[in-house]
Write a protein that holds these residues in place. Structure first.
Motif: not given
Length: 531
Positions: A273-299
């Motif tokens: 259960g802990t591993a599953f929770l960590i994987i889901v959390t990492l997947y969500i955070n990774n998508n957020r980081l990708k979105f922020r990275q695209k926003q910051q690339e221009s600056n």
């Protein structure tokens, strides 16, 4: 457990238990407890009537008691009494007599352990009696045992000497007195639940009093059967307890195994259960980081450029401050130290030579002024033009230190090297390293002699400075600014620095410099500025 089994005459079970204990204590190297085990084995062997085996066990117990290093005299007395008793049971009365006599010669024995002492003198008396010895001596020992038991209220030990005394009186023909003592022995044994002694007293009474022999024989039979029944009951109860204990242990082992299985399953479930929770959390955070990275690339590119420029500015500022500090410390302070040393010796002298020397020092101060001006010019990157003749500059520096401090200096160099064509950065930093090292020889090392050599070493140049000063511990202590400047200047020209020093053994500094040459002064200056 073995002692308990022996107490109700389960001799086989007792022997098995004691043997198991003996293996454990043997592995532990516990000689004192090994002694105890052999002592109990002797008691067990005596109980089954094997007096010879009992004697062997008692002797073995004595050997381990000696190697255990125990200072407990009572254990030694008990062991010796057991050996004597084994001889007595074997009807080897001379040996028994000898063993008992050896025991009672110990002066502390009677005072320290009166209970055991009465056993020993009773046994000694019986051994003398059975071996046909002096009956007066026998009677004296038995009376002493009875008196000590009376004074110490040791009722349990009273039955033995009275029984032996009864046998002695019977041998003398005093049957009535013998019967009375035998009856007293039986009464005491019965009162103190000393069953073995009760049986022996009844057997003696059967022989001494034929008129009442049948009564005593009947009492003997009843007591013997009662004892056997009690012992049998105890053995059965003990066996039942052991069986129930084994069942409980088995059930506990099963429960423990089941518990381990359930704990393992629960742990695995929690881990999954802990591993599953960590994987889901990492997947969500990774998508957020990708979105922020695209926003910051221009600056990002502009930000990196600003950061790089700011870093270079700060780095240049710090390097320039450090360089000015090093030049002030290595150049001006070194010159002024030499002038101060000489002027301190000329202050009180008015002869022409001293006046002339002071004039020279005034000229030297003018040169210091020129040095300050030179450092000022270095702020405009023009300091490297000073060294048109590198070797001459080094010789002047060394001669100046030698004349001002009184230290004897020698300087050798490889004349095959094109010193003036060296990269300007190498010349200025090598010059400052020599200057700083000589200054340390004057201020700290208290040297009398310094040897400086500058030689070609393959594709490198090797600068060696050796002094005979007081030295220092290179692994301890705080490094001064002079030594830090030497290290800093070595790094600037990518040189390898080795410092070997011991207290009272002087100091050796070796600087291995990669040799880089240029063709002209203009090129030299350009290379320095680019560097």
């Amino acid at each position: 457990m073995g002692r308990i089994q022996d107490s109700y005459k389960d001799y086989l079970g007792a022997e098995i238990s004691i043997t198991s204990a003996l293996k454990i204590f043997d592995e532990l190297g516990d000689d004192l407890r090994i002694h105890n085990c052999y002592n109990v084995l002797g008691v067990i062997a005596n109980g089954i009537g094997d007096s010879q085996k009992s004697l062997e066990y008692y002797k073995k117990a004595g050997e381990y008691l000696n190697t255990s290093g125990s200072s407990n005299n009572r254990l030694s007395w008990i062991n010796q009494n057991n050996i004597a008793s084994a001889f007595l049971n074997m009807e080897n009365y001379p040996k028994a007599k000898e063993s008992y006599q050896e025991l009672i010669t110990d002066e502390e024995f009677k005072d320290k352990d009166p209970e055991l002492y009465t056993k020993s003198i009773s046994g000694l008396a019986y051994s003398i009696f059975k071996s046909g010895g002096n009956q007066d001596k026998v009677e004296s020992l038995l009376q002493e045992a009875i008196e000590i038991n009376n004074s110490n209220e040791q009722l349990y030990e009273m039955a033995r000497p009275k029984q032996y005394y009864a046998e002695l009186l019977a041998s003398k023909g005093d049957t009535s007195q013998a019967i009375q003592l035998a009856q007293e022995s039986y009464a005491i044994a019965k009162e103190t639940y000393n069953n073995d002694r009760s049986l022996e007293a009844l057997m003696l009474l059967t022989k001494l009093d034929p008129a009442n022999g049948s009564t005593y024989a009947d009492d003997y039979y009843k007591l013997n059967e009662t004892i056997k029944e009690e012992e049998r009951t105890k053995r059965d109860k003990f066996a039942r307890i052991r069986m129930e204990t084994d069942e409980i242990i088995e059930k506990n082992e099963i429960l423990t195994q089941e518990k381990q299985v359930w704990v393992g399953a629960a742990f695995a479930l929690i881990l999954f259960g802990t591993a599953f929770l960590i994987i889901v959390t990492l997947y969500i955070n990774n998508n957020r980081l990708k979105f922020r990275q695209k926003q910051q690339e221009s600056n990002q590119e502009i930000y990196n450029l600003m950061l790089s420029q700011q870093g270079k500015f700060e780095e240049g500022k710090q390097l320039e401050q450090k360089r000015i500090s090093e030049e002030l410390h290595d150049g001006i302070l070194g010159e002024m130290l030499g002038i101060r040393l000489i002027l301190s010796g000329l202050n009180e002298r008015e002869d022409p030579a001293s006046i002339a020397q002071r004039a020279e020092l005034i000229e030297k101060l003018r040169e210091v002024e020129e040095e300050i001006r030179t450092i000022s010019h270095e702020l405009n990157n023009a300091s490297y033009e000073k060294f048109h003749n590198f070797i001459v500059s080094l010789e002047d520096l060394i001669d100046g230190i030698q004349n001002s401090s009184g230290i004897s200096c020698s300087f050798t160099f490889d004349d095959k090297v094109s010193w003036d064509n060296l990269l300007g950065d190498i010349k200025i930093n090598a010059y400052r390293i020599v200057q700083e090292a000589l200054k340390n020889c004057v201020k700290h090392a208290k040297s009398q002699y310094v040897d400086i050599s500058f030689e070609s070493f393959g594709k490198n140049l090797k600068l060696t400075i050796v002094d005979d000063g007081v030295g220092f511990d290179v692994n301890k202590g705080k490094r001064g600014i002079g030594l830090r400047n030497i290290i800093s200047r070595s790094k600037k020209i990518h040189a390898k620095l080795d410092i070997d020093s011991k207290k009272g053994k002087g100091t050796t500094i070796i600087v291995t410099i990669p040799a880089t040459y240029i063709d002209s002064d203009v090129a030299e200056r350009k290379e320095v500025l680019n560097t």
